[in-house]
Design a protein around this motif. Structure first.
Motif, short mmCIF file in Angstrom:
data_model
loop_
_atom_site.label_atom_id
_atom_site.label_comp_id
_atom_site.label_asym_id
_atom_site.label_seq_id
_atom_site.Cartn_x
_atom_site.Cartn_y
_atom_site.Cartn_z
N HIS A 82 44.86 -67.24 -95.16
CA HIS A 82 43.99 -67.57 -94.03
C HIS A 82 43.75 -69.07 -94.10
O HIS A 82 42.93 -69.55 -94.87
CB HIS A 82 42.68 -66.80 -94.17
CG HIS A 82 41.87 -66.72 -92.93
ND1 HIS A 82 40.96 -65.71 -92.70
CD2 HIS A 82 41.82 -67.50 -91.83
CE1 HIS A 82 40.37 -65.89 -91.52
NE2 HIS A 82 40.86 -66.98 -90.99
N GLU A 83 44.50 -69.82 -93.31
CA GLU A 83 44.53 -71.29 -93.40
C GLU A 83 43.75 -71.92 -92.24
O GLU A 83 44.01 -71.61 -91.07
CB GLU A 83 45.98 -71.77 -93.36
CG GLU A 83 46.17 -73.22 -93.71
CD GLU A 83 46.20 -73.48 -95.21
OE1 GLU A 83 45.91 -74.62 -95.59
OE2 GLU A 83 46.52 -72.54 -95.97
N TRP A 84 42.82 -72.81 -92.57
CA TRP A 84 42.07 -73.57 -91.56
C TRP A 84 42.56 -75.01 -91.56
O TRP A 84 42.57 -75.66 -92.60
CB TRP A 84 40.57 -73.54 -91.89
CG TRP A 84 39.96 -72.18 -91.91
CD1 TRP A 84 39.90 -71.33 -92.97
CD2 TRP A 84 39.33 -71.51 -90.82
NE1 TRP A 84 39.27 -70.16 -92.61
CE2 TRP A 84 38.90 -70.24 -91.31
CE3 TRP A 84 39.07 -71.85 -89.49
CZ2 TRP A 84 38.23 -69.32 -90.50
CZ3 TRP A 84 38.41 -70.93 -88.69
CH2 TRP A 84 38.00 -69.68 -89.19
N LEU A 85 42.96 -75.52 -90.40
CA LEU A 85 43.41 -76.92 -90.31
C LEU A 85 42.25 -77.89 -90.13
O LEU A 85 42.43 -79.10 -90.28
CB LEU A 85 44.42 -77.07 -89.18
CG LEU A 85 45.69 -76.21 -89.30
CD1 LEU A 85 46.66 -76.55 -88.17
CD2 LEU A 85 46.36 -76.38 -90.66
N ILE A 95 44.85 -85.05 -81.33
CA ILE A 95 45.44 -85.22 -82.66
C ILE A 95 46.85 -85.77 -82.51
O ILE A 95 47.59 -85.40 -81.59
CB ILE A 95 45.48 -83.86 -83.39
CG1 ILE A 95 44.07 -83.32 -83.56
CG2 ILE A 95 46.18 -83.97 -84.74
CD1 ILE A 95 44.04 -81.84 -83.86
N ASP A 96 47.23 -86.64 -83.42
CA ASP A 96 48.61 -87.14 -83.42
C ASP A 96 49.57 -85.95 -83.47
O ASP A 96 49.47 -85.10 -84.37
CB ASP A 96 48.82 -88.04 -84.63
CG ASP A 96 50.24 -88.56 -84.70
OD1 ASP A 96 50.58 -89.49 -83.95
OD2 ASP A 96 51.03 -88.00 -85.50
N VAL A 101 52.30 -81.13 -85.90
CA VAL A 101 53.58 -80.45 -86.13
C VAL A 101 53.88 -80.39 -87.63
O VAL A 101 54.28 -79.34 -88.16
CB VAL A 101 54.72 -81.16 -85.38
CG1 VAL A 101 56.08 -80.61 -85.81
CG2 VAL A 101 54.55 -81.02 -83.88
N GLY A 102 53.67 -81.51 -88.30
CA GLY A 102 53.99 -81.56 -89.72
C GLY A 102 53.17 -80.58 -90.56
O GLY A 102 53.70 -79.94 -91.48
N ARG A 103 51.90 -80.45 -90.23
CA ARG A 103 51.06 -79.53 -91.01
C ARG A 103 51.46 -78.09 -90.78
O ARG A 103 51.49 -77.28 -91.71
CB ARG A 103 49.59 -79.75 -90.66
CG ARG A 103 49.06 -81.11 -91.12
CD ARG A 103 47.58 -81.21 -90.97
NE ARG A 103 46.89 -80.28 -91.87
CZ ARG A 103 45.58 -80.06 -91.83
NH1 ARG A 103 44.82 -80.68 -90.93
NH2 ARG A 103 45.01 -79.22 -92.68
N ILE A 104 51.77 -77.75 -89.52
CA ILE A 104 52.21 -76.38 -89.24
C ILE A 104 53.58 -76.13 -89.85
O ILE A 104 53.83 -75.06 -90.44
CB ILE A 104 52.22 -76.13 -87.72
CG1 ILE A 104 50.80 -76.25 -87.15
CG2 ILE A 104 52.81 -74.75 -87.40
CD1 ILE A 104 50.73 -76.26 -85.64
N ASP A 138 55.72 -74.49 -81.58
CA ASP A 138 57.11 -74.38 -81.12
C ASP A 138 57.98 -75.45 -81.79
O ASP A 138 59.09 -75.17 -82.26
CB ASP A 138 57.18 -74.57 -79.60
CG ASP A 138 56.68 -73.36 -78.82
OD1 ASP A 138 56.31 -72.35 -79.45
OD2 ASP A 138 56.65 -73.44 -77.58
N GLU A 139 57.48 -76.68 -81.82
CA GLU A 139 58.26 -77.77 -82.42
C GLU A 139 58.38 -77.58 -83.93
O GLU A 139 59.45 -77.81 -84.51
CB GLU A 139 57.60 -79.11 -82.10
CG GLU A 139 58.34 -80.32 -82.63
CD GLU A 139 59.74 -80.49 -82.06
OE1 GLU A 139 60.57 -81.15 -82.72
OE2 GLU A 139 60.01 -79.97 -80.95
#
Length: 263
Positions: A82-85, A95-96, A101-104, A138-139
């Protein structure tokens, strides 16, 4: 040997995950090796507070984190991850994009789930956070697939059938409520029936989806129309529809009846 079924759900707010795929998770929870990863971009701290809920705008984010944990306990299948950004509710588009994208992507590469579920370009409700999270996911999925390894077999967008949308609007008007307007943010967006690729019969576990939804007490007013009881709510969540974002469903092929069908 077939890979164990695994699923990553990437959404914007607590409660975005409570419908649309909660039934499918219940249907597969006993599959050998089944794994469920949940990624939430925000804690929903800018959301509404339903009457009678003892929290404040300043404390809502923390309250909704607890609601999220309670919801999955009530549902009966707690996420394996269970990950919270920890981004600010309502500001995800700011957000940049490469950062998001990089974190996901990092999570997808760590987990390598068979199926990734997120929002389509309509965000289901046109919510700017939903749209931003869906686009980034998606990316991230496309980039993660370039790294050889298992999983990452299917990208799915949650969706509402146009015919369902029309029935709901008729019901809303009977209740004296304004119909959903798909040109307005926070209002439901229908997807034409012929663009739906997956429809799962979740009627056998609908009570579990409702049990989870009921724990999102702070958002009750936005989750369901007034006067809807638990039995009717169970009927509403007895089907889960989605669009295959990747790979697409071959023209003329039958509607899939399960998130993992054919994998």
């Amino acid at each position: 040997m077939n890979e164990p079924h695994s699923l990553a759900v990437v959404v914007a707010h607590p409660d975005d995950d409570a419908y649309g795929c909660a039934g499918s998770i219940a249907l597969h929870e006993n599959d050998p090796g089944f794994r469920f990863c949940l990624v939430l971009a925000t804690d929903g701290g800018a959301g509404q507070i339903s009457a009678g809920v003892p929290t404040t705008p300043a404390e809502l984010g923390a309250w909704r984190r607890r609601e999220s944990a309670n919801a999955w306990r009530a549902h009966g299948r707690i996420p394996d991850r269970h990950e919270w950004l920890d981004y600010d509710d309502g500001r995800v588009p700011e957000i940049d994009f490469e950062e998001l994208v990089g974190r996901i992507q990092e999570i997808l590469l760590q987990e390598r789930p068979q199926v990734v579920v997120t929002f389509g370009p309509d965000g289901i409700t046109g919510h700017r956070d939903h749209i931003a999270v869906g686009r980034a996911t998606d990316e991230a999925f496309a980039r993660a697939r370039k790294t050889p390894g298992p999983g990452l077999r299917r990208l799915v967008h949650g969706a509402m059938r146009a015919s369902t949308f029309e029935r709901w609007n008729v019901s809303r008007q009977r209740l004296g409520l304004a119909p959903w307007d798909p040109t307005r943010e926070y209002h439901l967006r229908p997807v034409p029936d012929d663009r739906i690729d997956i429809e799962v019969d979740t009627s056998a576990v609908a009570h579990r989806t409702v049990a989870g939804l009921l724990e999102h007490k702070s958002q009750r007013d936005v989750l369901i129309d007034p006067g809807v009881d638990e039995r009717r709510w169970a009927r509403i969540v007895s089907r889960e529809a989605a669009v295959l974002a990747w790979p697409g469903r071959p023209a003329g092929s039958a509607l899939l009846t399960d998130l993992f069908e054919g994998l």
